[in-house]
Design a protein around this motif. Structure first.
Motif, PDB file in Angstrom:
ATOM      1  N   GLY A 171       0.812  -1.218   0.000  1.00  0.00           N
ATOM      2  CA  GLY A 171       0.000   0.000   0.000  1.00  0.00           C
ATOM      3  C   GLY A 171       0.840   1.259   0.000  1.00  0.00           C
ATOM      4  N   LEU A 172       0.225   2.345   0.438  1.00  0.00           N
ATOM      5  CA  LEU A 172       0.929   3.628   0.522  1.00  0.00           C
ATOM      6  C   LEU A 172       1.736   3.692   1.825  1.00  0.00           C
ATOM      7  N   ASP A 173       2.782   4.493   1.812  1.00  0.00           N
ATOM      8  CA  ASP A 173       3.685   4.594   2.960  1.00  0.00           C
ATOM      9  C   ASP A 173       3.112   5.581   3.974  1.00  0.00           C
ATOM     10  N   GLU A 174       2.368   5.061   4.937  1.00  0.00           N
ATOM     11  CA  GLU A 174       1.728   5.928   5.926  1.00  0.00           C
ATOM     12  C   GLU A 174       2.680   6.350   7.039  1.00  0.00           C
ATOM     13  N   GLU A 175       3.818   5.689   7.149  1.00  0.00           N
ATOM     14  CA  GLU A 175       4.781   6.051   8.192  1.00  0.00           C
ATOM     15  C   GLU A 175       5.623   7.258   7.790  1.00  0.00           C
ATOM     16  N   HIS A 176       6.182   7.244   6.611  1.00  0.00           N
ATOM     17  CA  HIS A 176       7.098   8.302   6.188  1.00  0.00           C
ATOM     18  C   HIS A 176       6.429   9.374   5.335  1.00  0.00           C
ATOM     19  N   LEU A 177       5.312   9.039   4.678  1.00  0.00           N
ATOM     20  CA  LEU A 177       4.693   9.955   3.716  1.00  0.00           C
ATOM     21  C   LEU A 177       3.193  10.052   3.973  1.00  0.00           C
TER      22      LEU A 177
END
Length: 340
Positions: A240-246
């Motif tokens: 999925g999408l990078d919810e931690e860094h972005l």
């Protein structure tokens, strides 16, 4: 000169668009592709159309927080204009509080059984919201869509799906226009300093542009997830999408670059055309905390994708300049080097 050669040249049939189209179709047949060619919008341009296999379900994910007027325009344009019927709309409510929003949600869900809503009451994180929405989706293909968009072409979903279904394609992006019919998005060019730029931005939609690229299917390094389609299998493969860094910016470009690392290609199609009322949902990042977060996300992208950013965009001519207006302008230094 061979006898009769002049007469042969004089009687030769001129090469036409139809000749070119047939040549493209011959290539498609030789490759065993279920596709056909049509004439493009400009001379010597063509559109390859792929048959859609099995008519799979597309899950359209729309994050929102209040702004019912935008949500209404977005959802109603999908329901009224889309000519591909096999879709579901999942509105992801990220903390709405207005009574008008609640009434609209109930009305839209009642109006069409393909429309449903889920709540994700957490601080705004675009990546996390869409990751959450993907878990609620039933479709084989996921279409990430901003709530501040409006569908303009009936074939938009088919135009994206015909490429999303191809095993070698990881992401498909659309053409997005501002309210004044100038281009907001026609693919993304990656750049070492600012990471991502929008070519042809602010150009009139009908202007041919460099090599007619705004009007033609072509490979790009990335697309915006204000409107983009990806297969669920690819989404899950990439995590999925990078919810931690972005959490806010660059998550779409990062996803596209990671898809390319995994061996997929990214496609832009002008035949999926939408209006994008950009930044009307969240506003412009002018708050100090937002600016700090943006700088952090930019730094992460420059580190995470240092190799590809260093090498430059493989789909962009290095002899053309990149600037605030989105590039595709002749570099004057290159022009000075041309032989007289």
């Amino acid at each position: 000169m061979i006898a009769g050669s002049t007469a042969a040249v004089a009687s030769a049939k001129p090469y036409t668009w139809e000749d070119g189209r047939l040549a493209v179709e011959h290539t498609l047949q030789n490759r065993g592709l279920a596709a056909h060619a049509e004439q493009g919008p400009f001379p010597n341009t063509y559109r390859v159309r792929y048959d859609i296999a099995a008519e799979p379900l597309v899950s359209i994910l729309i994050p929102f927080r209040d702004k019912p007027e935008l949500l209404r325009t977005c959802v109603e344009s999908i329901l009224k204009k889309t000519d591909y019927p096999h879709f579901e709309i999942i509105g992801i409510d990220n903390g709405s509080t207005q009574g008008e929003t609640r009434k609209l949600v109930e009305a839209l869900a009642t109006r069409d059984q393909r429309v449903r809503f889920v709540r994700h009451d957490a601080p705004f994180n675009f990546s996390a919201i869409n990751n959450f929405g993907a878990k609620q989706a039933r479709g084989e293909h996921l279409l990430l869509l901003n709530n501040d968009t409006e569908v303009l072409t009936a074939e938009w979903l088919r135009a994206m799906l015909e490429h999303s279904q191809r095993e070698e394609i990881g992401v498909v992006g659309a053409k997005l226009l501002y309210a004044d019919d100038t281009i907001q998005h026609a693919g993304v060019v990656i750049d070492r300093q600012v990471v991502a730029m929008h070519p042809f931005q602010y150009s009139p939609d009908q202007h041919p542009g460099y090599a007619a690229l705004p009007h033609l299917l072509h490979n790009v390094s990335a697309v915006t997830f204000a409107c983009a389609m990806t297969r669920r299998a690819v989404f899950e493969q990439l995590g999925g999408l990078d919810e931690e860094h972005l959490p806010v910016c660059y998550n779409d470009v990062d996803y596209c670059l990671r898809a390319r690392e995994a061996g997929y290609r990214i496609v832009y199609t002008p035949y999926a055309k939408l209006r994008h009322f950009e930044s009307k949902s969240r506003g412009i990042d002018d708050h100090l905390a937002r600016q700090t977060r943006f700088r952090d996300e930019l730094a992460y992208m420059q580190q995470r994708h240092a190799d590809i950013l260093r090498d430059g965009d493989p789909y962009y001519n290095p002899n053309l300049s990149l600037g605030v207006q989105g590039g595709y302008r002749t570099d004057p230094i290159y022009a000075d080097r041309l032989p007289l």
